[in-house]
Motif scaffolding. Structure first.
Motif, short mmCIF file in Angstrom:
data_model
loop_
_atom_site.label_atom_id
_atom_site.label_comp_id
_atom_site.label_asym_id
_atom_site.label_seq_id
_atom_site.Cartn_x
_atom_site.Cartn_y
_atom_site.Cartn_z
N GLY A 268 30.25 42.94 46.09
CA GLY A 268 30.42 44.39 46.15
C GLY A 268 30.79 45.01 44.82
N ILE A 269 31.20 44.21 43.85
CA ILE A 269 31.52 44.74 42.53
C ILE A 269 30.24 45.03 41.77
N THR A 270 30.20 46.14 41.07
CA THR A 270 28.99 46.53 40.34
C THR A 270 29.02 45.98 38.93
N TRP A 271 27.86 46.01 38.29
CA TRP A 271 27.76 45.52 36.91
C TRP A 271 28.62 46.37 35.98
N ASN A 272 28.64 47.67 36.19
CA ASN A 272 29.45 48.53 35.33
C ASN A 272 30.94 48.33 35.57
N GLU A 273 31.31 47.99 36.81
CA GLU A 273 32.72 47.69 37.08
C GLU A 273 33.15 46.40 36.38
N LEU A 274 32.25 45.44 36.31
CA LEU A 274 32.54 44.23 35.55
C LEU A 274 32.69 44.54 34.07
N ARG A 275 31.79 45.38 33.56
CA ARG A 275 31.88 45.77 32.15
C ARG A 275 33.20 46.48 31.87
N ALA A 276 33.66 47.28 32.83
CA ALA A 276 34.91 48.02 32.62
C ALA A 276 36.10 47.08 32.49
N GLN A 277 36.03 45.91 33.10
CA GLN A 277 37.12 44.95 33.01
C GLN A 277 37.28 44.37 31.60
N LEU A 278 36.29 44.59 30.76
CA LEU A 278 36.33 44.07 29.38
C LEU A 278 37.05 45.02 28.43
N ALA A 279 37.47 46.18 28.93
CA ALA A 279 38.08 47.20 28.07
C ALA A 279 39.30 46.71 27.30
N PRO A 280 40.14 45.83 27.85
CA PRO A 280 41.33 45.39 27.10
C PRO A 280 41.02 44.51 25.88
#
Length: 440
Positions: A190-202
């Motif tokens: 259910g997680i989207t590709w953009n949500e995964l990308r957002a986890q890389l922000a730190p």
């Protein structure tokens, strides 16, 4: 899997009929396809016909190293689309006839409907975060942990689960069949590709996160229905082993029984394969059949920088201008010279300042390109600085060809030998003074 809007589906049907009958696609229909497929080519919305070249996508495609390896060295026909954020690199590739989308890869959808027939994925993420010349932020454990946490979620995001992991204890039931377990795919997390990308922000350097695009696109295209046959990646030889191990583990389904069972990795050095410059990179391959990394042929002879450029022996290259003399050695401090009677040092963007000691004449972008394996006629777009940065970042076509040849059932070693012979017999084109830039 996504479906097309009715109007686009109609355009696909009309275009397919035209192709099957050997007729051109009507311009109005092609316009509909191009709009629906954007930024990818409209033709990629159509099912391949018998005899069509396989479709390959290149991420961080640059000025054409992988593309030239396929087209010029191996001579194989592929329908390849490259993506890169650099306008100069895209212009260089287009000048050579390679298709480029100039865009930030992280803004694109790896599950786009137009990608459902892609068979090859090639990825060359930027390497400064990992390479010795960078700030080593990619070596910091905190950054590695952030990246690997995202990598570990990609297969579940795409709904990937090898069917044989369930077949061991479930012979089939209505629930499993309805969910598609025995087709090789589990319900998606259910997680989207953009949500995964957002986890890389730190991450302290956003370029580290670009490593995740390899798996985002692999599992995204697979979710779109793409029958991927191979994945090839090139990166700094200093890429942490933990990252490589996690990529491998995810592709192999965790239990090492996944569809991407065959994976291999290793460090290859370009001059050992006959190129006139040193370049050490790690290559990673994943495929649905046995794959391997090439080894230098027994008959490959080293090519010196002087031989490649048509210079006389005993020339030296100054890389850093005038440096203080070390009284202990009598030589300049800082290692600012090297002999041209061996393969050149690894090119970086700063190679634009290299000059021949005997007369102070500088390398041209075409000569830098020749050292990394491009024909002298290759056109490097952009400023001098941009052109040299492209030659520093690019995957040498010869290395690309040797790595990819196995997936096209051609003799990569023989074709590479023929290409080397052609490449370094053109010294007459480079030996005149007009080919050099004078120091300002």
């Amino acid at each position: 899997m996504r479906t097309l809007p009715p109007a686009v589906a109609t355009a696909v049907h009309v275009a397919t009929l035209a192709r099957k009958n050997g007729m051109p696609i009507p311009p109005k229909v092609l316009a509909v396809l191009d709009k629906a497929a954007s930024p990818f080519p409209g033709r990629w919305l159509l099912d391949p016909l018998p005899g069509d070249p396989i479709r390959v996508i290149e991420l961080f495609a640059g000025p054409g190293g992988w593309s030239e390896g396929l087209a010029t060295v191996l001579g194989v026909a592929v329908d390849s689309v490259g993506i890169d954020v650099s306008k100069d690199a895209c212009a260089t590739a287009r000048a050579a006839g390679h298709f480029r989308i100039c865009a930030d890869i992280t803004t694109l959808d790896p599950e786009h409907y137009a990608l459902r027939h892609v068979r090859g994925l090639i990825v060359s993420p930027p390497c400064p975060s990992f390479s010795p010349a960078g700030k080593h932020s990619g070596q910091e454990q905190a950054n590695i942990d952030i990246l690997c946490r995202v990598l570990a979620q990609t297969s579940e995001a795409g709904g990937f689960l090898p069917g044989n992991e369930l077949d061991d204890w479930c012979e089939g039931c209505d629930t499993c069949d309805a969910l598609g377990y025995h087709d090789g795919f589990a319900p998606r997390s259910g997680i989207t590709w953009n949500e995964l990308r957002a986890q890389l922000a730190p991450l302290t350097d956003a370029r580290i996160g670009l490593m995740a695009e390899l798996l985002l696109w692999a599992f995204g295209m697979q979710a779109a229905g793409a029958p991927l046959q191979f994945i090839a990646m090139e990166q700094s030889s200093r890429l942490p082993q933990q990252i490589l191990d996690d990529i491998r583990l995810e592709l192999r389904g965790g239990q090492e029984e996944g569809e991407w069972y065959w994976t291999t990795q290793g460090i290859l050095e370009a001059s050992e394969f006959g190129l006139a410059s040193r370049r050490e990179r790690v290559f990673f391959l994943a495929s649905r059949r046995l794959s391997y990394l090439p080894t230098p042929g027994e008959n490959v002879r080293p090519t010196t920088m002087a031989q490649a450029l048509g210079w006389k022996e005993s020339e030296r290259i100054n890389t850093r201008g005038v440096r203080p003399i070390d009284p202990a050695t009598g030589r300049p401090k800082g290692g600012n010279e090297f002999s041209a009677d061996k393969p050149s040092n690894c090119l970086t963007g700063k190679a634009r300042t290299w000059k021949r000691v005997s007369d102070g004449l500088r390398l041209t972008p075409n000569q830098a390109g020749l050292l990394v394996g491009f024909l002298p006629s290759y056109i490097w777009e952009g400023s001098r600085t941009a052109a040299f940065q492209q030659t520093a970042d690019v995957v040498p076509p010869l290395m690309a060809a040797r790595v990819l040849a196995q997936f096209f059932d051609v003799d990569g070693e023989a074709l590479a030998a023929d290409f080397l012979c052609q490449l370094y017999r053109m010294d007459e084109m480079l030996s005149s003074a007009e080919e050099y830039d004078t120091v300002a």
